[in-house]
Design a protein around this motif. Sequence first.
Motif, mmCIF file in Angstrom:
data_model
loop_
_atom_site.group_PDB
_atom_site.id
_atom_site.type_symbol
_atom_site.label_atom_id
_atom_site.label_comp_id
_atom_site.label_asym_id
_atom_site.label_seq_id
_atom_site.Cartn_x
_atom_site.Cartn_y
_atom_site.Cartn_z
ATOM 1 N N ARG A 187 0.832 -1.213 0.000
ATOM 2 C CA ARG A 187 0.000 0.000 0.000
ATOM 3 C C ARG A 187 0.864 1.260 0.000
ATOM 4 O O ARG A 187 0.560 2.220 -0.697
ATOM 5 C CB ARG A 187 -0.944 -0.002 1.196
ATOM 6 C CG ARG A 187 -2.131 -0.925 1.020
ATOM 7 C CD ARG A 187 -3.045 -0.873 2.216
ATOM 8 N NE ARG A 187 -4.285 -1.588 1.966
ATOM 9 C CZ ARG A 187 -5.045 -2.101 2.904
ATOM 10 N NH1 ARG A 187 -4.715 -1.980 4.187
ATOM 11 N NH2 ARG A 187 -6.150 -2.740 2.602
ATOM 12 N N SER B 41 2.311 1.644 -3.454
ATOM 13 C CA SER B 41 1.240 2.024 -4.388
ATOM 14 C C SER B 41 0.860 3.490 -4.248
ATOM 15 O O SER B 41 0.538 4.146 -5.237
ATOM 16 C CB SER B 41 0.000 1.163 -4.162
ATOM 17 O OG SER B 41 0.253 -0.167 -4.499
ATOM 18 N N GLN B 42 0.890 3.996 -3.027
ATOM 19 C CA GLN B 42 0.539 5.396 -2.810
ATOM 20 C C GLN B 42 1.628 6.335 -3.313
ATOM 21 O O GLN B 42 1.337 7.375 -3.890
ATOM 22 C CB GLN B 42 0.254 5.653 -1.338
ATOM 23 C CG GLN B 42 -1.040 5.028 -0.881
ATOM 24 C CD GLN B 42 -1.240 5.103 0.626
ATOM 25 O OE1 GLN B 42 -0.377 5.558 1.368
ATOM 26 N NE2 GLN B 42 -2.389 4.638 1.086
ATOM 27 N N ALA C 225 -7.819 -6.974 1.859
ATOM 28 C CA ALA C 225 -6.692 -6.224 1.291
ATOM 29 C C ALA C 225 -6.206 -6.856 -0.007
ATOM 30 O O ALA C 225 -5.885 -6.144 -0.967
ATOM 31 C CB ALA C 225 -5.553 -6.152 2.299
ATOM 32 N N LEU D 169 -6.277 -4.821 -3.548
ATOM 33 C CA LEU D 169 -5.075 -4.597 -4.359
ATOM 34 C C LEU D 169 -5.175 -5.242 -5.733
ATOM 35 O O LEU D 169 -4.733 -4.668 -6.725
ATOM 36 C CB LEU D 169 -3.838 -5.094 -3.615
ATOM 37 C CG LEU D 169 -3.405 -4.238 -2.432
ATOM 38 C CD1 LEU D 169 -2.426 -4.987 -1.539
ATOM 39 C CD2 LEU D 169 -2.800 -2.927 -2.909
#
Length: 138
Positions: free
Chosen positions: A47, A50-51, A80, A84
Amino acid sequence: MFSNKLLVVVLALVPALTMAQTVPYKVIFDITSSDSAAQKAVIRQMRGISQSRPDAQLEVAIYGDALGMAMKDKSIIADAVQELTSNKKASFKVCAATMKRNNIDKSQLLPGVDVVPDAIYEIVTKQHEGWGYIKVAQ
């Protein structure tokens, strides 16, 4: 004279700097642990990447004792994983050899989780293709 040399140096560096910014960001995570902290850690790491890098290609190679994280009835991170994979931010690949050893069928896996013949081969292949490698451990 000095300003001309400086201009030449700057112009020579521009293509290199431009190319450095367009290099794909690709990471494969290796997880073999049934430890919930390790499984949550890989999600947290993915995460975060990805951010900060929406263009990143991320993959998790799941084998050994980590098999449960990809199973419908055992995964503590099912939401999650589905988030994703549905957003195309990441892929999760389970080792077919591990599944066979544990008598697990593909129908028992979470939606969006794929099967590869051998997780270690998958990891080595990705490394040969220039992917970064992270071993997830707690």
